[in-house]
Scaffold this motif. Structure first.
Motif, mmCIF file in Angstrom:
data_model
loop_
_atom_site.group_PDB
_atom_site.id
_atom_site.type_symbol
_atom_site.label_atom_id
_atom_site.label_comp_id
_atom_site.label_asym_id
_atom_site.label_seq_id
_atom_site.Cartn_x
_atom_site.Cartn_y
_atom_site.Cartn_z
ATOM 1 N N SER A 41 -25.995 -19.102 58.177
ATOM 2 C CA SER A 41 -26.078 -18.695 56.897
ATOM 3 C C SER A 41 -27.459 -18.307 56.443
ATOM 4 O O SER A 41 -27.939 -17.643 55.597
ATOM 5 N N LEU A 42 -28.402 -19.333 57.176
ATOM 6 C CA LEU A 42 -29.848 -19.253 56.657
ATOM 7 C C LEU A 42 -30.434 -18.002 57.278
ATOM 8 O O LEU A 42 -31.496 -17.625 56.815
ATOM 9 N N LEU A 43 -29.827 -17.019 57.767
ATOM 10 C CA LEU A 43 -30.288 -15.796 58.113
ATOM 11 C C LEU A 43 -30.118 -14.797 56.982
ATOM 12 O O LEU A 43 -30.861 -13.723 56.791
ATOM 13 N N HIS A 44 -29.186 -14.958 56.162
ATOM 14 C CA HIS A 44 -28.893 -14.184 54.964
ATOM 15 C C HIS A 44 -29.445 -14.862 53.597
ATOM 16 O O HIS A 44 -29.633 -14.004 52.592
ATOM 17 N N VAL A 45 -29.646 -16.006 53.292
ATOM 18 C CA VAL A 45 -29.827 -16.610 52.126
ATOM 19 C C VAL A 45 -31.173 -17.416 52.309
ATOM 20 O O VAL A 45 -31.476 -17.820 53.444
ATOM 21 N N ASP A 46 -31.695 -17.880 51.103
ATOM 22 C CA ASP A 46 -32.648 -18.725 51.180
ATOM 23 C C ASP A 46 -34.028 -18.442 51.810
ATOM 24 O O ASP A 46 -34.592 -19.130 52.455
ATOM 25 N N ARG A 47 -34.190 -17.183 51.978
ATOM 26 C CA ARG A 47 -35.494 -16.556 52.525
ATOM 27 C C ARG A 47 -35.642 -15.289 52.208
ATOM 28 O O ARG A 47 -35.110 -14.479 51.263
ATOM 29 N N LEU A 48 -36.605 -14.644 52.838
ATOM 30 C CA LEU A 48 -37.122 -13.043 52.787
ATOM 31 C C LEU A 48 -35.989 -12.548 53.686
ATOM 32 O O LEU A 48 -36.093 -12.451 55.052
ATOM 33 N N THR A 49 -35.004 -12.105 53.071
ATOM 34 C CA THR A 49 -33.989 -11.471 53.991
ATOM 35 C C THR A 49 -34.121 -10.012 54.328
ATOM 36 O O THR A 49 -34.300 -9.085 53.541
ATOM 37 N N PRO A 50 -33.978 -9.680 55.569
ATOM 38 C CA PRO A 50 -34.286 -8.330 55.974
ATOM 39 C C PRO A 50 -33.020 -7.356 55.804
ATOM 40 O O PRO A 50 -31.976 -7.876 55.470
ATOM 41 N N ILE A 51 -33.271 -6.314 55.312
ATOM 42 C CA ILE A 51 -32.198 -5.121 55.043
ATOM 43 C C ILE A 51 -32.297 -3.889 55.651
ATOM 44 O O ILE A 51 -33.623 -3.317 55.782
ATOM 45 N N TYR A 52 -31.495 -3.632 56.551
ATOM 46 C CA TYR A 52 -31.690 -2.573 57.517
ATOM 47 C C TYR A 52 -30.988 -1.385 56.905
ATOM 48 O O TYR A 52 -30.156 -1.252 56.169
ATOM 49 N N GLU A 105 -36.660 -2.949 54.216
ATOM 50 C CA GLU A 105 -37.235 -3.849 53.350
ATOM 51 C C GLU A 105 -36.742 -5.251 53.354
ATOM 52 O O GLU A 105 -35.841 -5.514 54.199
ATOM 53 N N TRP A 106 -37.325 -6.114 52.722
ATOM 54 C CA TRP A 106 -37.205 -7.617 52.708
ATOM 55 C C TRP A 106 -37.141 -7.960 51.403
ATOM 56 O O TRP A 106 -37.843 -7.965 50.423
ATOM 57 N N GLN A 107 -35.599 -8.598 51.352
ATOM 58 C CA GLN A 107 -35.221 -9.062 49.837
ATOM 59 C C GLN A 107 -35.616 -10.390 49.582
ATOM 60 O O GLN A 107 -35.334 -11.444 50.545
ATOM 61 N N ASP A 108 -35.987 -10.870 48.341
ATOM 62 C CA ASP A 108 -36.699 -12.142 48.308
ATOM 63 C C ASP A 108 -35.306 -12.688 47.603
ATOM 64 O O ASP A 108 -34.731 -12.677 46.669
ATOM 65 N N ARG A 109 -34.705 -13.616 48.642
ATOM 66 C CA ARG A 109 -33.394 -14.339 48.522
ATOM 67 C C ARG A 109 -33.628 -15.970 48.406
ATOM 68 O O ARG A 109 -32.865 -16.745 49.070
#
Ligand code: ADP
Ligand code: MG
Length: 697
Positions: A150-161, A42-46
């Protein structure tokens, strides 16, 4: 530094090492390429939370701020919390981390550094309370604001594996990102350029990057579309090739309609075939008479009359001097089929037999020798029949019931061993044709879409036990019979479910002391089971407490009530099969679902059951709810290499891929053109092992 390439083992990736490599192996990831194809689940809206009163769709609050002050607060012997006050510019936020203390080291050591006063950090957490302009956030993750990654994890659509022990989201995200940077651009483009252009699809490297780290929802959709199309194209190519392979085989025998068995069979049935049955029988007969072997799926709702169609096909084989096999997934089912065969063939000069593991050695030997001598014409048994060393002298037609438990791989094996066999597989979980073609693409499809007359389909309701039992009493008073179905045989401490055995006692003593109640479950010896079933069919019992064993096969028109206990425990298709046991006569029947659905989805499933009677729609719903992997059964798990594609949501894409696959193979039957080389390699890699096949030589 040497750049990574796609086929590098993941182990040599910096920061992975042998231990983590094992974790990756658990996820099926061996190479860098595998890693890039481990798509997020999923992609979390962060994206940064603008208004602190409104968390993101995923319920998260994501803020960036500077730590103003921080303190450690003891909270019991083993627990402490770290609290930091942050300024986000407009407002203040109280960030809280809970941690279990360790006697060996300071669990707050890194936090004291990373969230020390003066530090700028990102927080991902959940809002707790709201006091004036201060918001308290229970922190789940935090990242230093100055670090670019850090911008891989926040302030984006973040991938959840999907993870496994030894791996974290953070580690995986950063690793995937590195892999994308180093090897992503060289990701092979397996789709021919003309298809990319025709369908306006993202190129492979772009799609891979965007599926892991989308810049926007739109980009994510485009990436998903490209990857789903690719999966569908490969699937459709594989199906088309598989069919072509079967069509290239030529039978050394033919059939003629002699009707010396078919006509008396029809005359003895006691009913006329429905139009659907006639049409389907014609389809099957025409197919059997073709020079290449038949591989056909016969689908039809419970009670639509598949068995007589199968029997007619078997008789065509027997009329022509050949043998047929009738196979079911379990021995009970095989026994029931055999009983049906005997009933319908009574008085006809056809020798039939049943082969089960329960036969004594001598009986078995006798059957086997009569079979190899060609004396037995129709043999019933389980799916294992053709895998064992059972020698037929002239086997030409195999009928396989419950197709979904008999996967493409088993079909392929059977085909390889008996290349000239006609194959008719049946399913009672019918689905719409387009879906059937996607799931069972190597099969031609015949559909019974009409129910025999003279039956009143059961009404289904959600009800309390009391109401259901009241109905059982009333029907019994009218001379009718009832089933009460339980999810398990025996009480278990772990599961709070009603069991057939315990409930049998309760039904007999407390609830229906004046009725004749019998028990039927799968662990009973088969002789006893058959006895109870025969007695119930003869009307000797009024109530049958049973497990799912009655799902298929029992045909008692006088049974007009079914009570299904813990109905939430059954799948939609199973419930539909179960209720198909009633409504087989003229009298109106009723099915009671007694359930305690714990989730809205569970409730919705049961409501669907009550509202929908069409087996095709039930099959479709089942597929939607459980996905193809589940519905096809464990045997076929992973048979379709679909990671991103969803045969429902992406059905338009599926249609396009199917068209493109057919066109591609029409122009280039072996995919030999240079533009198809990588496509061909991927096709073989994906489906060779899965399907025990791919012959592109
Ligand atoms: P399925 O296997 O598709 O669930 P069956 O073959 O068991 O259905 O048929 C259900 C019942 O309907 C059986 O009792 C069968 O004898 C009966 N039946 C089949 N075809 C007809 C028909 N054309 N007219 C009346 N009854 C039929
Ligand atoms: Mg049947």
């Amino acid at each position: 530094m040497v750049k990574l390439s796609l086929d590098n083992p993941i182990q040599y990736f910096k920061g992975v090492g042998p231990r983590r490599a094992l974790s990756f192996q658990n996820l099926g990831i061996l190479t860098v390429e595998d890693l890039l194809h481990h798509f997020p689940r999923e992609w979390q809206d962060r994206r940064q939370t603008k208004d602190l009163s409104f968390p993101t769709a995923s319920g998260l609050t994501v803020v960036k701020g500077r730590v103003l002050k921080a303190r450690l607060i003891p909270a019991g012997p083993r627990l402490a919390l770290y609290k930091a006050t942050l300024s986000t510019g407009e407002s203040r936020v109280e960030a809280v981390w809970f941690k279990h203390l360790s006697p060996r080291f300071d669990v707050f050591a890194s936090l004291k550094k990373e969230a020390a006063p003066g530090e700028d950090i990102w927080l991902v957490g959940r809002g707790e309370s709201q006091l004036l302009d201060t918001r308290e956030i229970k922190v789940e993750e935090h990242y230093p604001a100055l670090e670019e990654k850090s911008l891989l994890h926040v302030d984006r659509l973040t991938p959840i594996y999907s993870l496994t022990e030894g791996l974290t989201q953070r580690f995986l995200r950063e690793l995937v990102h590195k892999a994308l940077q180093e090897a992503g651009p060289s990701a092979a483009e397996i789709l021919p350029r003309r298809l990319l252009e025709k369908r306006a699809l993202l190129a492979a490297p772009q799609a891979l990057r965007a599926v892991h780290f989308p810049e926007s929802q739109a980009e994510l959709e485009a990436a998903r579309e490209r990857l789903a199309y690719e999966e569908f194209l490969l699937l459709e190519l594989a199906w088309t090739l598989k069919r072509r392979q079967t069509n290239a085989l030529k039978k050394s025998f033919g059939y003629t309609l002699r009707k010396n068995l078919l006509t008396p069979f029809k005359e003895r049935l006691g009913f006329h075939f429905t139009l659907a049955q006639k049409r389907v029988i014609n389809e099957i007969f025409a197919d059997m008479q073709k020079p290449s072997p038949m591989t056909r799926l016969l689908q039809g709702d419970v009670g639509s009359g598949k068995t007589v169609v199968a029997l007619a096909s078997l008789l065509l084989a027997v009329e022509n001097g050949f043998q047929g096999a009738f196979m079911a997934p379990t021995e009970i089912l095989a026994e029931q089929h055999f009983a049906t065969i005997q009933k319908f063939l009574k008085g006809l000069p056809v020798k039939t037999a049943l082969l089960t593991s329960r036969l004594k050695a001598k009986e078995r030997e006798k059957i086997l020798s009569e079979l190899s001598a060609g004396k037995i014409q129709i043999l019933a048994g389980t799916h294992a029949l053709l895998e064992e060393d059972v020698l037929f002298s002239r086997l030409r037609l195999a009928v396989i019931d419950e197709q979904h438990r008999f996967g493409v791989r088993q079909r392929a094996t059977l085909r390889r061993k008996n290349s000239l066999l006609d194959l008719l597989v049946m399913t009672a979980t019918p689905i719409p044709r387009t879906l059937a073609l996607a799931l069972y693409g190597d099969l031609d499809v015949s559909t019974l879409d009409e129910m025999p007359p003279g039956k009143t389909p059961a009404e289904t309701v959600l009800a309390a036990e009391g109401e259901a039992f009241e109905r059982v009493r009333r029907e019994a008073a009218l001379g009718r019979q009832a089933y009460v179905v339980y999810p398990i045989i025996e009480e278990s401490r772990r599961l709070d479910l009603r069991s057939a055995k315990a409930e049998f006692a309760r039904l007999k003593q407390d609830i229906f002391p004046d009725l004749k109640v019998a028990l039927l479950h799968g662990a009973m010896p088969s002789r006893e089971k058959n006895k109870v079933m025969a007695e119930f069919a003869a009307g000797a019992w009024q109530v049958l407490a049973a497990t799912q064993v009655i799902e298929v096969g029992i045909d008692v028109p006088n049974a007009t009530v079914m009570v299904i206990q813990n109905a939430e425990r059954f799948g939609l298709a199973s419930l539909h099969q179960l209720r198909g046991r009633i409504g087989r006569g003229q009298a109106p029947s009723k099915c009671f679902l007694v359930a305690d659905p714990k989730t809205p989805e569970a409730r919705k499933r049961l409501e669907t059951m009550a509202a929908v009677h069409d087996g095709f729609r039930i099959g479709e719903e089942d597929l939607k709810l459980r996905g193809p992997g589940e519905m096809l059964g464990t045997a076929q798990h992973g048979e379709l290499a679909l990671k991103v594609a969803d045969i429902f949501k992406d059905s338009a894409l599926l249609a396009r891929a199917k068209q493109d696959a057919e066109e591609l193979l029409a122009q280039d039957p072996r995919l030999q053109d240079l533009s198809c080389r990588s496509l061909r390699e991927r096709l073989i890699a994906l489906y060779q092992r899965r399907w025990d096949w791919v012959d592109l030589s």
